[in-house]
Design an enzyme around this catalytic site. Sequence first.
Site, short mmCIF file in Angstrom:
data_model
loop_
_atom_site.label_atom_id
_atom_site.label_comp_id
_atom_site.label_asym_id
_atom_site.label_seq_id
_atom_site.Cartn_x
_atom_site.Cartn_y
_atom_site.Cartn_z
N ASP A 446 0.85 -1.19 0.00
CA ASP A 446 0.00 0.00 0.00
C ASP A 446 0.88 1.24 0.00
OD1 ASP A 446 -2.26 1.56 0.22
OD2 ASP A 446 -2.62 1.13 2.33
N GLU A 449 2.63 5.04 -4.09
CA GLU A 449 2.55 5.96 -5.25
C GLU A 449 3.82 6.81 -5.44
OE1 GLU A 449 -1.01 4.37 -4.03
OE2 GLU A 449 0.13 5.79 -2.81
N ASP A 569 -9.23 3.83 -1.72
CA ASP A 569 -10.11 4.28 -0.64
C ASP A 569 -11.36 4.94 -1.20
OD1 ASP A 569 -8.27 3.26 1.04
OD2 ASP A 569 -7.32 5.16 1.52
#
Length: 927
Positions: A446, A449, A569
Site C-alpha cells: 500500500d 505511489e 479508498d
Amino acid sequence: MDSPKTVFSCLSLLLALILCFSPTHSSNTIGKGYRLISIEESPDGGFIGYLQVKQKNKIYGSDITTLRLYVKHETDNRLRVHITDAKKQRWEVPYNLLPRDQPPPVGKAIGKSRKTPITVQEISGSELTFSYTTDPFSFAVKRRSNGQTLFNTSSSPNSGFGEMVFKDQYLEISTSLPKDASLYGLGENSQANGIKLVPNEPYTLYTEDVSAINLNTDLYGSHPVYMDLRNVGGKPYAHAVLLLNSNGMDVFYRGTSLTYKVIGGVFDFYFVAGPSPLDVVDQYTSLIGRPAPMPYWSLGFHQCRWGYRNLSVIEDVVDSYQKAKIPLDVIWNDDDHMDAKKDFTLSPISYPRAKLLNFLDKIHKMGMKYVVINDPGIGVNSSYGVYQRGMANDVFIKYEGKPFLAQVWPGAVHFPDFLNPKTVAWWGEEIRRFHELVPIDGLWIDMNEVSNFCTGLCTIPKGKKCPTGEGPGWICCLDCKNITKTRWDEPPYKINATGVQAPIGFKTIATSALHYNGVREYDAHSIYGFSETVATHKGLLSIEGKRPFILSRSTFVGSGKYAAHWTGDNQGTWQSLQVSISTMLNFGIFGVPMVGADICGFYPQPTEELCNRWIEVGAFYPFSRDHANYYSPRQELYQWDTVANSARNALGMRYKILPYLYTLNYEAHMTGAPIARPLFFSFPEYTECYASSRQFLLGSSLMISPVLEQGKTEVEALFPPGSWYHMFDMTQAVVSKSGKRVTLPAPLNFVNVHLYQNTILPMQQGGLISKEARTTPFNLVITFPAGASEGYATGKLYLDEDELPEMKLGNGQSTYVDFYASVGNGTVKMWSQVKEGKFALSKGWVIEKVSVLGLRGGGQASEVEINGSPVANEGKKIEVSSKEHTYVVGLEEEGENKSVMVEVKGLEILVGKDFNMSWKMGISGAN
C-alpha cells in the site's frame, strides 16, 4: 488505508481547471514542428529516420534540435513508433523492469545513410500501415484490411491541434479521431460518467495518494493506454494505442482529437490491431506481460479492516463468519499487527507471536489464508533491524547524497529504491525473515505511489515527539521546507496533478531526489509501485516456491503480470458503488484482471441497504474483499441480518462458480482476457452496449445486472441479442432477438445473474471455504437458444495444483477439459476432450449433474446413453426431469415454440476422462 491530501478550496480548483484546460499557449503557438530529413531501413528490419526542428522557441524550454524516428512492425499485429533525441539517451521505462525489444542506440551519424535513402512514404505490415509526410513531419497509422485511419498526427486549420513538440520537459503530440469512435482506458481514475471516455473531461496520469472518491482526477496508477472501438458499416473494429512513458502527462480528449502533453521521456507508441476487443488485450498483454496466475483461494471472499486492534478480534471475525454461514477464505490485517506500525514486525502486545501462530495453524488446517499490509516507508529507528540492514546495504532513495526523509505511519521514514538491484535483494531477505516470524500467505503493498504525509526537504524535529500518537496520524510533524530550486521540482508545464495543478512533489518524494544510477524521481515517480511489486513478487516466490499473491495499490503498465489491485479508498456511497464497476472494467483492459473495490465502502459507514446491494455486486468482482476504515463502525457482512442473507445468496453463487472463475484466471494468464468484462467484449456488433457501465460480464457469457440506486426493488437491464437464463432459477429466461432493455424484479436480497446461450458452465456445490467447495461434485449447465431445434454450446475447465508457481499444462499437476454439446434431429449430445487428465483423476472429481436449458418442446428425455451404453443397463440411480421455461420477456410474446430445461442427476462421470452422453427428446414440432 489512506491519508487525505490537502483540500483546496472550490475557487482554487476552478482556477486550476481553467489554467490547465485552457492553456495559455495553444500548441499552434508553441512551434511549427519538425521536418523529416532522412529515412532508411535499419539492420533489425525497422526504419530509422531523422527529424529537424523547423523553428525554435523557448515556450516550456528549448526544443531538441534533432530527433531520431524508429518505426518497426514488431509482430503481424503490433506496430511501434519511437521518437527520441537523436544525439543522447533520454529516460525511458527501464527495459529490465518491463522487458521489450530495444531500438538501435542513438548518437550515430545523422543524415548520412549507408544506403540510398527511402523515398516511399508508406511502410506496410500484415495488419497495420505506417505512412508519413515530411514537412512538417506527421504520421498516420491505418488498418490495412479496410483502410481506416486509426491515428493521424497531421495538423490542419480545422484539426484543433498543432504540430508535434519535443523539448526536454515538454512533449506534445496529437491525433485526429472520428466522432463515432468509443474510447476506453487512460487511467487510473474514478469515472463518474462510466467506462466510455467523455470528451473534455480531465485525464491526467501521475501516481498519487488521492482517495478514489475524487472523480476524474489522477489516482494511484498510471496506464497511458486506450482502446478505440468503432463500428464501420455494421462491423466492429477495435484497436489500442499505448504511449509507454512514465512521466506525468495530461491527455486532452476532445471527441474529434486527442492530445498528449507529457513532461519528459520519449514518444514510444505501440499500436495493436485487434480487431476484436479480446484480440486487443491479447496483443497488448503479449507486449506488457500476461496477467499473473492467482492461487485458487484468492478467488474466495476476503475480510479486512483497519482497526482489528488485537488477535482476539480477528479470531472473533473468523468465528462469526462461520456461525453466520457466510463463505470466507482470507482474513487480513492492516497495520494493527505491527510493532509501532513498522514493516516486517509483530506487536508483542496486540499480536503475540505464539498465539498468532496457534491461530494461523488453526485456520491453515481449515484451508483459510492470512494476508498482511506492508508500506514502502521504512521507519528511521536505530534499534529497528530492517532499518539497520537497509542503511548498511545503502538501499534508500537519496536527496543531495543522503537518504530522503519523509513521514508515513511509523513517523520519519526512508523509501527503498527498487531500481537498485541491492534493494531488491535486501527486500527479498526482509520478506523471508518476516515469513519465518509469521507464515503469511500473501502481501498487500500500500501507499506506494509514493505517499508522504509531508512535502519538501524535511528534518526530524528536536525536542518534540513526531508523530504524537494522537489524532489520525497523517498530519505532518517533521520540520519541512519546500524545494523549488530546480526545474525538476518546478517544471515549466504544470500537469493537472490531483485535479488542482498541485506541485508534482506535493506529499510524495521530492522529484529532484535520485534513484540508482542517477535516475531522477521526476522520471521514475509513476513506476515506484510497479518496481516494488516486481521486487515483492521475486521475494515471495523465493520463500517456498509457491504462487505469490500480491495486492498493490499503485500500478503501471505491466503490473498485472505480478499483482492484483484494489481500487483504493472509496466511500460508503451509492456513487462509489456505481463507479467501482467502471474502474474494475478498465483494469481488465489494462492487463490487471484480478481487481475489485472495497465492498460496502472504506469510509464512512454504509447504510444497511447499500451494504446489501454492494455485496451483490462485490460477490462478482474478480477480487472480492470487504474492507473498512479505522474510524468507521464495524461492517463485516454478518453485522446486519439482511446483509448476511444477501451475502449467503451472492457469495453462495460465487463459490459454486469458482471453477469457472479459476478457468477465467487461466484464460487471463494465457491470453490476457479480462475476468470481468464490459458487455461490448462479447457483443461488439451491438452498439447499444458500448457505453454500458452498470452491468458486466464474467468471462464471455455470465452477466451481472445489479441494483445500484437507493430504494430500488427492480433493475432495468440491457440484454444483448440472444437467450439468457437466470442462474438462481434456471427456468426463467429472457429472449431478446435484437437486444432490448428489460425491467427485472430485484428485491433486497436478490441479484440478477444471467447465463448466455451456447455456453457450458462448469459449477460445483459451493461451500464456506474454497478448499472445501473444490472437493464437491461438478454440475454442467448447458445453454442453447431458447426453443431452437438445432444448437451448439462449448465450455472449458482448467484445474491444477493451485499453489504451484506456474499455471500451465505439462507439469503433471494440471488438467484442461473442453466441453461440447449439440442439439439436432431430436437428439441432445454432450462430450468432452481432456488434456492431461491424470491430475483430475487423482482428485477423483466427477460430474454429478447436467442441466440443459432451452430445449425445444415439452417432452421428456429418453434413451439416455453414457459412453455408448444405455443408462438402464448401468444399474445406476439416475434421475431425469424436465421443467418448462417461463419467460420474463421472450418467446411467449413472439408466438414461438416453448422450451424446457432437462436435468440428469446421479451421474458419476469422471472429469479426467473423455466422455460422451446423449438422449432423445420428445420435441413437439421438431423439423
